[in-house]
Scaffold this active site. Structure first.
Site, PDB file in Angstrom:
ATOM      1  N   VAL A  11       5.203  10.387   2.847  1.00 53.92           N
ATOM      2  CA  VAL A  11       4.748   9.008   3.023  1.00 53.92           C
ATOM      3  C   VAL A  11       3.509   8.713   2.178  1.00 53.92           C
ATOM      4  CG1 VAL A  11       3.690   7.428   4.709  1.00 53.92           C
ATOM      5  CG2 VAL A  11       5.768   8.671   5.284  1.00 53.92           C
ATOM      6  N   ASP A  30      -5.898  15.126   0.028  1.00 57.36           N
ATOM      7  CA  ASP A  30      -5.139  16.118   0.791  1.00 57.36           C
ATOM      8  C   ASP A  30      -5.997  17.366   0.918  1.00 57.36           C
ATOM      9  OD1 ASP A  30      -1.818  16.083   1.384  1.00 57.36           O
ATOM     10  OD2 ASP A  30      -2.866  17.994   1.663  1.00 57.36           O
ATOM     11  N   GLU A 150       5.157   2.791   8.734  1.00 56.66           N
ATOM     12  CA  GLU A 150       5.941   2.917   7.515  1.00 56.66           C
ATOM     13  C   GLU A 150       7.411   3.085   7.876  1.00 56.66           C
ATOM     14  OE1 GLU A 150       5.112   2.406   4.330  1.00 56.66           O
ATOM     15  OE2 GLU A 150       7.276   2.524   4.288  1.00 56.66           O
ATOM     16  N   PHE A 151       8.263   2.302   7.194  1.00 59.45           N
ATOM     17  CA  PHE A 151       9.699   2.343   7.517  1.00 59.45           C
ATOM     18  C   PHE A 151      10.532   2.943   6.381  1.00 59.45           C
ATOM     19  CE2 PHE A 151       7.784  -1.191   9.861  1.00 59.45           C
ATOM     20  CZ  PHE A 151       8.121  -0.829  11.158  1.00 59.45           C
ATOM     21  N   ARG A 153      12.671   5.309   3.925  1.00 56.99           N
ATOM     22  CA  ARG A 153      13.632   6.390   4.167  1.00 56.99           C
ATOM     23  C   ARG A 153      13.543   7.359   3.011  1.00 56.99           C
ATOM     24  NH1 ARG A 153      18.584   2.592   3.757  1.00 56.99           N
ATOM     25  NH2 ARG A 153      17.166   1.900   2.134  1.00 56.99           N
ATOM     26  N   LYS A 223       7.254   0.799  15.627  1.00 54.37           N
ATOM     27  CA  LYS A 223       7.740   1.953  14.863  1.00 54.37           C
ATOM     28  C   LYS A 223       8.563   2.887  15.759  1.00 54.37           C
ATOM     29  CE  LYS A 223       8.392   5.006  11.773  1.00 54.37           C
ATOM     30  NZ  LYS A 223       9.327   4.840  10.688  1.00 54.37           N
ATOM     31  N   LEU A 269      26.226   2.857  11.080  1.00 57.19           N
ATOM     32  CA  LEU A 269      27.425   3.128  11.889  1.00 57.19           C
ATOM     33  C   LEU A 269      28.283   4.151  11.158  1.00 57.19           C
ATOM     34  CD1 LEU A 269      28.695  -0.294  13.347  1.00 57.19           C
ATOM     35  CD2 LEU A 269      27.539   1.561  14.539  1.00 57.19           C
ATOM     36  N   CYS A 279      11.570  12.759  11.191  1.00 63.78           N
ATOM     37  CA  CYS A 279      11.157  11.577  11.969  1.00 63.78           C
ATOM     38  C   CYS A 279      11.942  11.382  13.263  1.00 63.78           C
ATOM     39  CB  CYS A 279      11.257  10.341  11.103  1.00 63.78           C
ATOM     40  SG  CYS A 279      10.055  10.354   9.774  1.00 63.78           S
ATOM     41  N   LYS A 339      19.666  14.739   4.733  1.00 64.15           N
ATOM     42  CA  LYS A 339      20.501  13.624   4.277  1.00 64.15           C
ATOM     43  C   LYS A 339      20.541  13.656   2.758  1.00 64.15           C
ATOM     44  CE  LYS A 339      18.063   9.678   3.858  1.00 64.15           C
ATOM     45  NZ  LYS A 339      17.384   8.459   4.202  1.00 64.15           N
TER      46      LYS A 339
END
Ligand code: NAD
Length: 471
Positions: A11, A30, A150-151, A153, A223, A269, A279, A339
């Site tokens: 992210v 970091d 944050e959304f 992917r 979220k 779906l 997540c 994924k």
């Protein structure tokens, strides 16, 4: 604006690079020296489309890397906290990284600053962050805490960040909200999209995206509730797929029938081997725990998690039903990341399945376009890592498709057929059409659709694979 982003993981790194692309001056902080050295050298530590281009464009100019949080906060108007929030053994979100960052901020407050939660955190975290900063002697009027979940992917992170469905800003006063409005103005006012060098627009992009201002608590809940809802959609269709298998129906047809209802929609779906990643699994647990602490038993979430685990067991049963015993069998596995499009193997159902297959005495030859290096660190030496899907398939008793990479949906099926010891494909992502697979001479198992076996006669030709469906 001057922005510090603390945490340069999936992210933080994407957010930092994208903020720089919007025209801001960004310091990415970091505490992982190795990662910082790699970033400064020009390496890209994660597999994410368009990220190398953005880092190349801004590294050393608008985007710098540092381990000095104090100096970064001093130089910034807004400090985004994007560190990890992993699960504790009890399922709560471990907020110790967030706390550690929050407690280091006060000594560097030299003017009004907005401290922004970018990490996914439970409701009430912003109150805690505020308390920690006040405890460390920051004047109350010198800062505000906002939530900006944050959304993105993984796999499409840069595009998701720059072409979001919406931007959620949780702020409890206008001064704080206006800082975040200014940061996102190039998106919400549309100027970014008019630039020649902007990242290519994806299908379905909403331009300009809406910016929704809520209270900090609502934003924190948005979220968790979003991720819980999406996981529920996946478990729901996986449960429907199981019923389809029992009655001989086809879940693809069922999905089409229900997904065209505009109240439901077709995305998310896609039946498969269950959700994974860094997540959904942890956020569902954290949401359940925070609800429990607030006096609500969110049992629906228990069932979503239960269905998800069971989905992996169902897949293993398919492998057994195709091959009978597993000891000594050689299996080709396509896909190890959780994924397609990413190298992230955290909570990957593919990795979990491979580990179980190894325990059952199988030999595995695996291929993943991006996650191979990371997978090597967690899988034992009985896994051979292949150079290509075909290399993996060579001499295997069956081929298992575990991740929905585009290239796995476009295999040369005749070549595959000739390489496998037995032409058996067990597809955990429904990438191919069963009838076409049977016509090509495969025994083909998938999710929520009848098993098909080869048609009698020579190998048919000219079957084109389906394209991968993306949610
Ligand atoms: N990965 C996703 O797809 C995604 C999507 C949306 C939200 N989120 C949320 O965003 C947060 C970050 O996720 P991620 O996947 O980027 O995690 P990550 O583990 O990839 O990255 C976290 C980074 O923070 C750094 N860090 C930890 N403590 C630090 C400190 N005190 N100072 C400086 N750096 C520190 C780590 O070294 C690491 O580089 C999590 O809360 C996650 O739930 C993740």
């Amino acid at each position: 604006m001057h922005i510090a982003v603390v945490g340069s993981g999936y992210v933080g790194l994407v957010a930092g690079a994208c903020f720089a692309d919007l025209g801001h001056e960004v310091i990415l902080v970091d505490n992982d020296e190795q990662k910082l050295t790699a970033l400064k050298r020009g390496e890209v530590p994660i597999h994410e489309k368009f990220l190398p281009e953005l880092l190349q464009r801004h590294r050393g100019h608008r985007l710098t890397f540092s381990d000095d949080l104090h100096a970064a906060v001093l130089a910034s108007d807004a400090v985004f906290i994007a560190v990890g929030t992993p699960p504790t053994e009890q399922g709560h979100a471990d907020l110790s990284y967030v706390e550690s960052v929050a407690s280091s901020i006060p000594s560097a407050i030299n003017g009004y600053k907005v401290i922004v939660e970018k990490s996914t955190v439970p409701v009430y975290t912003s109150e805690w962050v505020r308390k920690i900063i006040l405890r460390n002697a920051a004047p109350p009027e010198s800062f505000d805490v906002a939530s900006n979940p944050e959304f993105l992917r993984e796999g499409t992170a840069v595009t998701d960040f720059l072409f979001p469905d919406r931007i959620v800003v949780g702020a409890d006063n206008e001064r704080c909200a206006s800082v975040l409005r200014a940061i996102y103005a190039p998106l919400t006012e549309g100027s970014y999209y008019k630039r020649q060098d902007s990242i290519p627009q994806p299908d379905r992009a909403q331009i300009p995206p809406p910016l929704i201002v809520t209270s900090t608590k609502s934003a924190e809940l948005i979220k968790h509730a979003s991720n819980a809802f999406l996981a529920m959609k996946i478990s729901f269709i996986n449960a429907v797929a199981s019923v389809c298998e029992s009655v001989g129906a086809n879940v693809q047809q069922v999905c089409q029938g229900i997904g065209t209802d505009s109240r439901i929609g077709p995305r998310f779906l896609n039946p498969g081997i269950g959700y994974g990643g860094s997540c959904f699994p942890k956020d569902l647990k954290a949401f359940r725990e925070v609800a429990r602490e607030c006096g609500y038993e969110f049992r629906l979430l228990d069932e979503v998690m239960h269905i998800n685990e069971e989905q992996r067991n169902r897949f293993l049963r398919k492998v057994r039903s195709a091959l009978w015993t597993l000891r000594g069998k050689r299996l080709a596995v396509l896909g190890l990341a959780f994924k397609g499009g990413t190298d992230d193997i955290r909570e990957s159902p593919a990795i979990m399945l491979v580990q179980t297959l190894l325990q059952e005495g199988c030999r595995v030859s695996a291929y993943d376009p991006a996650a191979q290096e990371r997978a090597r660190e967690v899988l034992n030496s009985r896994v051979e890592f292949a150079e290509s899907p075909y290399d993996a398939a060579q001499g295997a008793d069956a081929l298992l498709i575990l991740t929905e990479w585009d290239e796995f949906a476009a295999l040369d099926l005749q070549r595959l057929h000739s390489l496998l010891k037995y032409p058996i494909v067990i597809d955990g992502r429904n990438l191919y059409d069963p009838e076409s697979m049977a016509a090509l001479g495969f025994t083909y198992h998938s999710i929520g659709r009848p098993v098909v076996t080869p048609e009698v006669g020579p190998l048919a030709t000219g079957v084109s694979p389906r394209t991968v469906k993306k949610s």
